[in-house]
Write a protein that holds these residues in place. Structure first.
Motif, PDB file in Angstrom:
ATOM      1  N   ALA A  31      11.491  67.841  12.280  1.00  0.00           N
ATOM      2  CA  ALA A  31      12.157  69.071  12.707  1.00  0.00           C
ATOM      3  C   ALA A  31      12.091  69.133  14.227  1.00  0.00           C
ATOM      4  O   ALA A  31      10.995  69.242  14.791  1.00  0.00           O
ATOM      5  CB  ALA A  31      11.476  70.291  12.088  1.00  0.00           C
ATOM      6  N   THR A  32      13.233  69.042  14.875  1.00  0.00           N
ATOM      7  CA  THR A  32      13.306  69.100  16.340  1.00  0.00           C
ATOM      8  C   THR A  32      13.997  70.396  16.732  1.00  0.00           C
ATOM      9  O   THR A  32      15.182  70.595  16.441  1.00  0.00           O
ATOM     10  CB  THR A  32      14.086  67.899  16.896  1.00  0.00           C
ATOM     11  OG1 THR A  32      13.476  66.688  16.455  1.00  0.00           O
ATOM     12  CG2 THR A  32      14.084  67.928  18.415  1.00  0.00           C
ATOM     13  N   TYR A  51      10.928  79.697  16.365  1.00  0.00           N
ATOM     14  CA  TYR A  51      11.336  78.331  16.030  1.00  0.00           C
ATOM     15  C   TYR A  51      10.174  77.475  15.534  1.00  0.00           C
ATOM     16  O   TYR A  51      10.387  76.528  14.765  1.00  0.00           O
ATOM     17  CB  TYR A  51      12.069  77.694  17.211  1.00  0.00           C
ATOM     18  CG  TYR A  51      13.432  78.316  17.375  1.00  0.00           C
ATOM     19  CD1 TYR A  51      14.440  78.080  16.446  1.00  0.00           C
ATOM     20  CD2 TYR A  51      13.695  79.214  18.406  1.00  0.00           C
ATOM     21  CE1 TYR A  51      15.673  78.693  16.547  1.00  0.00           C
ATOM     22  CE2 TYR A  51      14.927  79.833  18.523  1.00  0.00           C
ATOM     23  CZ  TYR A  51      15.913  79.569  17.581  1.00  0.00           C
ATOM     24  OH  TYR A  51      17.133  80.192  17.672  1.00  0.00           O
ATOM     25  N   ARG A  52       8.968  77.810  15.907  1.00  0.00           N
ATOM     26  CA  ARG A  52       7.826  77.118  15.304  1.00  0.00           C
ATOM     27  C   ARG A  52       7.694  77.486  13.824  1.00  0.00           C
ATOM     28  O   ARG A  52       7.399  76.642  12.982  1.00  0.00           O
ATOM     29  CB  ARG A  52       6.544  77.442  16.059  1.00  0.00           C
ATOM     30  CG  ARG A  52       6.418  76.688  17.386  1.00  0.00           C
ATOM     31  CD  ARG A  52       5.160  77.076  18.131  1.00  0.00           C
ATOM     32  NE  ARG A  52       5.016  76.261  19.324  1.00  0.00           N
ATOM     33  CZ  ARG A  52       4.290  75.154  19.397  1.00  0.00           C
ATOM     34  NH1 ARG A  52       3.639  74.714  18.326  1.00  0.00           N
ATOM     35  NH2 ARG A  52       4.184  74.467  20.503  1.00  0.00           N
ATOM     36  N   SER A  55      10.343  75.629  11.953  1.00  0.00           N
ATOM     37  CA  SER A  55       9.945  74.235  11.771  1.00  0.00           C
ATOM     38  C   SER A  55       8.994  74.089  10.593  1.00  0.00           C
ATOM     39  O   SER A  55       9.169  73.211   9.737  1.00  0.00           O
ATOM     40  CB  SER A  55       9.287  73.720  13.051  1.00  0.00           C
ATOM     41  OG  SER A  55       8.733  72.445  12.859  1.00  0.00           O
TER      42      SER A  55
END
Length: 227
Positions: A31-32, A51-52, A55
């Motif tokens: 996951a980028t 966004y963490r 992910s």
């Protein structure tokens, strides 16, 4: 305009995992996603946390739904002495707009044998909260009806020009599958997107660019408010 960031500087941040079956790799997932650079201030920390969490959620999805499938395929291949190729899964992103206190992007996941899945996010950098699609229309505008009319007109134009082939029931699907969260900003206009196969038989995610105009506010002409 409220005081706050005008643009958001970010760097790619990746989380990666590999799962095995009897010591054999069966699934590799990465996951980028974007990370503010630097992570300073409440807005950047809020976006970074969002966004963490996305992910981690994606890797949990891989572990719950894709790993059992990959392990079963591996064991079936071994039992029949057939070759086995480990599955790949990825989550990536693309920033599409970053100016005037608004930051917009889409994230997209894909894995073998399944259509790509896209998510759009547009952030107000003054508050650190998402901006709703309705905020890009003048107050009291029947924005959904107007938006769908613009989208239908654009799809008709593209079909007439031979750019796209539409399903027979695309008009009904345009309304039924409409999701007000499925959009992102670009310099040219707002892009709507739909799940694969809803508007066209193509396996490509259908996108509809709606140029800014008198009824579709250009970012910066009148700053939209966050949700």
């Amino acid at each position: 305009m409220k005081n706050g960031l005008v643009e958001l500087n970010t760097q790619p941040w990746a989380a990666e995992r590999e799962w095995t079956a009897d010591g054999i790799p069966v699934l590799h997932a990465v996951a980028t996603l974007p990370r503010p650079d630097p992570v300073q201030g409440g807005v950047c920390r809020r976006i970074d946390r969002f966004y963490r969490l996305q992910s981690r959620a994606y890797l949990r999805y891989c572990e719950r739904f894709l790993v059992p499938q990959a392990r079963e395929e591996c064991r079936s291949a071994l039992a029949s002495s057939a070759p086995f190729t480990p599955m790949e899964a990825e989550l990536t992103y693309q920033v599409t707009y970053n100016e005037g206190g608004l930051w917009s992007l889409y994230t997209q996941s894909r894995e073998a044998g399944a259509p790509a899945v896209r998510r759009g996010d547009t952030w107000d950098l003054a508050t650190g909260y998402p901006v709703a699609l309705s905020a890009f229309f003048p107050a009291k505008t029947p924005w959904k009806r107007h938006l769908l009319a613009l989208a239908a007109s654009e799809l008709e134009r593209r079909e007439t020009a031979g750019v796209i082939r539409l399903r027979e029931d695309w008009r009904r699907q345009l309304r039924r599958k409409f999701n007000p969260n499925h959009f992102y900003l670009t310099a040219e206009g707002i892009v709507l997107f739909y799940p694969v196969y809803t508007l066209s038989p193509s396996s490509i995610i259908p996108t509809i660019l709606l140029p800014y105009g008198d009824t579709l506010l250009r970012p910066g002409r009148e700053k939209p408010s966050a949700v």
